[in-house]
Design a protein around this motif. Sequence first.
Motif, PDB file in Angstrom:
ATOM      1  N   TRP A   1      -9.971  -8.905  -4.521  1.00  9.49           N
ATOM      2  CA  TRP A   1     -10.004  -7.512  -5.250  1.00  9.49           C
ATOM      3  C   TRP A   1     -11.253  -6.827  -5.324  1.00  9.49           C
ATOM      4  CZ3 TRP A   1      -5.872  -9.375  -9.671  1.00  9.49           C
ATOM      5  CH2 TRP A   1      -4.341 -10.180  -8.443  1.00  9.49           C
TER       6      TRP A   1
ATOM      7  N   GLU B   1      -9.406   3.054  -7.049  1.00  8.86           N
ATOM      8  CA  GLU B   1      -8.813   1.638  -6.315  1.00  8.86           C
ATOM      9  C   GLU B   1      -7.899   1.070  -5.548  1.00  8.86           C
ATOM     10  OE1 GLU B   1     -11.134  -1.565  -3.357  1.00  8.86           O
ATOM     11  OE2 GLU B   1     -12.057  -0.878  -4.877  1.00  8.86           O
ATOM     12  N   VAL B   2      -6.513   0.960  -5.261  1.00 11.03           N
ATOM     13  CA  VAL B   2      -5.167   0.213  -4.856  1.00 11.03           C
ATOM     14  C   VAL B   2      -6.063  -1.205  -3.974  1.00 11.03           C
ATOM     15  CG1 VAL B   2      -3.482   0.716  -4.141  1.00 11.03           C
ATOM     16  CG2 VAL B   2      -4.770   2.576  -5.197  1.00 11.03           C
ATOM     17  N   VAL B   3      -5.779  -2.170  -5.232  1.00  5.79           N
ATOM     18  CA  VAL B   3      -5.145  -3.479  -3.656  1.00  5.79           C
ATOM     19  C   VAL B   3      -4.176  -4.279  -3.918  1.00  5.79           C
ATOM     20  CG1 VAL B   3      -7.501  -3.690  -4.255  1.00  5.79           C
ATOM     21  CG2 VAL B   3      -5.901  -4.358  -6.307  1.00  5.79           C
ATOM     22  N   THR B   4      -4.066  -4.739  -2.491  1.00  4.11           N
ATOM     23  CA  THR B   4      -2.157  -5.572  -2.907  1.00  4.11           C
ATOM     24  C   THR B   4      -2.524  -7.014  -3.291  1.00  4.11           C
ATOM     25  OG1 THR B   4      -2.787  -6.061  -0.689  1.00  4.11           O
ATOM     26  CG2 THR B   4      -1.623  -3.903  -0.753  1.00  4.11           C
TER      27      THR B   4
ATOM     28  N   LYS C   1       2.287   2.315  -2.501  1.00  2.00           N
ATOM     29  CA  LYS C   1       2.151   3.371  -3.424  1.00  2.00           C
ATOM     30  C   LYS C   1       0.876   3.616  -4.002  1.00  2.00           C
ATOM     31  CE  LYS C   1       6.333  -0.257  -4.929  1.00  2.00           C
ATOM     32  NZ  LYS C   1       6.569  -0.672  -6.572  1.00  2.00           N
ATOM     33  N   ALA C   2      -0.080   3.664  -2.298  1.00  2.00           N
ATOM     34  CA  ALA C   2      -1.211   3.804  -3.002  1.00  2.00           C
ATOM     35  C   ALA C   2      -1.606   5.818  -3.564  1.00  2.00           C
ATOM     36  CB  ALA C   2      -2.093   3.336  -1.772  1.00  2.00           C
ATOM     37  N   ASP C   3      -1.330   6.927  -2.312  1.00  2.00           N
ATOM     38  CA  ASP C   3      -1.089   7.761  -2.706  1.00  2.00           C
ATOM     39  C   ASP C   3      -0.251   7.838  -4.449  1.00  2.00           C
ATOM     40  OD1 ASP C   3      -2.257   8.163  -0.437  1.00  2.00           O
ATOM     41  OD2 ASP C   3      -0.325   9.199   0.197  1.00  2.00           O
TER      42      ASP C   3
ATOM     43  N   HIS D   1       0.641  -1.763  -0.046  1.00  2.31           N
ATOM     44  CA  HIS D   1       0.070  -0.564  -0.160  1.00  2.31           C
ATOM     45  C   HIS D   1       1.066   1.223   0.211  1.00  2.31           C
ATOM     46  CE1 HIS D   1      -4.031  -0.880  -0.543  1.00  2.31           C
ATOM     47  NE2 HIS D   1      -3.493  -2.358   1.058  1.00  2.31           N
TER      48      HIS D   1
ATOM     49  N   LEU E   1      -0.641   6.271  -6.862  1.00  2.63           N
ATOM     50  CA  LEU E   1      -1.594   5.410  -8.446  1.00  2.63           C
ATOM     51  C   LEU E   1      -3.024   6.189  -7.813  1.00  2.63           C
ATOM     52  CD1 LEU E   1      -0.795   1.797  -7.475  1.00  2.63           C
ATOM     53  CD2 LEU E   1      -0.737   3.207  -9.587  1.00  2.63           C
ATOM     54  N   ARG E   2      -3.278   6.902  -7.320  1.00  3.69           N
ATOM     55  CA  ARG E   2      -4.419   7.277  -6.909  1.00  3.69           C
ATOM     56  C   ARG E   2      -4.312   9.187  -7.299  1.00  3.69           C
ATOM     57  NH1 ARG E   2      -4.396   5.804  -1.515  1.00  3.69           N
ATOM     58  NH2 ARG E   2      -6.747   3.813  -1.544  1.00  3.69           N
TER      59      ARG E   2
END
Length: 307
Positions: A191, A182-185, A171-173, A169, A175-176
């Motif tokens: 998912w 939404e970002v999933v691992t 890398k979530a910011d 997570h 990717l947003r």
Amino acid sequence: MRKIVFQREQSEAFVITEAPDPVPGPGQMLVRTEAVGVSVGLVRMLRAAAAPEKDPGGEIVGRIIALGPDVEGYVIGDRVGGVVMEGAFSQSVLALPGLVSTVPGEVEPSVALTLVRGGLIALSALHAGRFEPGESVLVTGGASGVGHLAVQLAKARGARRVVAAVGSHGKADFLRDCGADEVVTYAQPSWGERPDLILDGVGGELVQLGVEALAPYGRLVAFSAGGGNVDASSLLGNLKTVIGFSIGLIGRQDPGLIEQRRAELWRMLAAGQLRPAHKAFPMERIADAVELIETRRNLGRVLLHTN
């Protein structure tokens, strides 16, 4: 010119040396590079037990400084970008006209390098998956050089929902900011909402996990060199499809299509629909560039400035 020599079983894995410029032969052009991509493929090569038989190839952007006989459609001074099959990590490289195309003069080298292959693969994978506006899309390897552009392209082309899948997570910011809803691992038990289309740039066990995550009639485009196996029975009940994809075959059979898609990428960039992300290093810091990819900390394309 300066070039990077890749060494095995030496105290230094990378050495920068001086060498004469290559001389273009028939059907070749000599390109003075501005930027060169550092990829997962290079990292895999460096992990291999044997030393490479030839200097590795890769993506390049630069200007033509000499032309061999029988080259048509280009003149000295043209700015080009694409792929060379060997000797990419040099200030001057030999390129084939069929593997490069024109790069707009106003596009900054790092941005051009990020789009010239990563953007081409992302856009072509969307086409291979028969994407339609209003569908939902999931992208594995979401923060990679190809993945972050696939997220942006899916959103720009009308995806109802775009999900980026990553290893952590952290890398979530990023990717947003790229447009992911939404970002999933990969490790999550689910998912979320089943996507209509998955673009898989990771491979391995994620291919089967992706198939299981698809919506009925869903498609998974596998474009990673990481391989992976599929249980054919998991495709049957909900009429799912796995599509193999490689940009190399398109380049060999339909180079005009490559030109069209790169032209579309330049138009979208000029319109503000794409924001290529990159981390650039000077040639002297190639070890840092490789380490960034090897530890999976990169956000977008990793590249070297060569001039």
